[in-house]
Scaffold this active site. Structure first.
Site, mmCIF file in Angstrom:
data_model
loop_
_atom_site.group_PDB
_atom_site.id
_atom_site.type_symbol
_atom_site.label_atom_id
_atom_site.label_comp_id
_atom_site.label_asym_id
_atom_site.label_seq_id
_atom_site.Cartn_x
_atom_site.Cartn_y
_atom_site.Cartn_z
ATOM 1 N N GLU A 53 0.823 -1.218 0.000
ATOM 2 C CA GLU A 53 0.000 0.000 0.000
ATOM 3 C C GLU A 53 0.853 1.262 0.000
ATOM 4 O OE1 GLU A 53 -3.048 0.636 -0.541
ATOM 5 O OE2 GLU A 53 -4.064 -1.271 -0.273
ATOM 6 N N ASP A 71 -6.369 8.318 -0.328
ATOM 7 C CA ASP A 71 -5.884 7.283 0.583
ATOM 8 C C ASP A 71 -4.716 7.865 1.369
ATOM 9 O OD1 ASP A 71 -7.699 5.509 -0.620
ATOM 10 O OD2 ASP A 71 -6.226 4.928 -2.126
#
Length: 148
Positions: A53, A71
């Site tokens: 990620e 994000d």
């Protein structure tokens, strides 16, 4: 006076970079914060998730033009569902947290929010990077040699 101007220019040129964890440092930190085995998810899966990620970077951000969300942080927690950035239309803020809190070097707030994310029925499958890089794979390498 000239020295003050030069100092000001130097300070302006400094870029802000968050903490980039070493793999084992992150594994130990996540274990200390209670993620090892949380909701049946191994520590190795959490470290794998963070690798794919954010590459272990607490300051990572990624804008999603489709829903105008972003994000945030080491787990790339999304502003549409989980945190408040003051910009995302229709944001839910299920973690009841500012998105900026997810960008701190101290990842305790990010871990608390990640625990909230996996408490939903989708669990860790909420993260696309986990599904693409960690699910149904041997993730033991992510904690190998870390003493955890």
């Amino acid at each position: 006076m000239k020295a003050v101007i030069i100092l000001g220019l130097v300070l302006l040129s400094v870029t802000v970079q968050g903490k980039i964890f070493e793999r084992c440092e992150l594994a130990r930190t996540l274990k200390r914060l209670g993620l090892d085995g949380y909701r049946g998810i191994s520590l190795a899966n959490w470290v794998c998730l963070a690798k794919w990620e954010s590459d272990y970077n607490t300051q990572a951000t990624n804008y999603n033009p489709g829903d105008q969300s972003t994000d945030y942080g080491i787990f790339q927690i999304n502003s549409h569902y989980w945190c408040n950035n003051g910009k995302t239309p229709g944001a839910v803020n299920a973690c009841h947290i500012s998105c900026n809190a997810l960008l701190q070097d101290n990842i305790a707030d990010a871990v608390t929010c990640a625990k909230r994310v996996v408490s939903d029925p989708q669990g860790i499958r909420a993260w696309v990077a986990w599904r693409n890089h960690c699910q149904n794979r041997d993730v033991s390498q992510y904690v190998q040699g870390c003493g955890v």
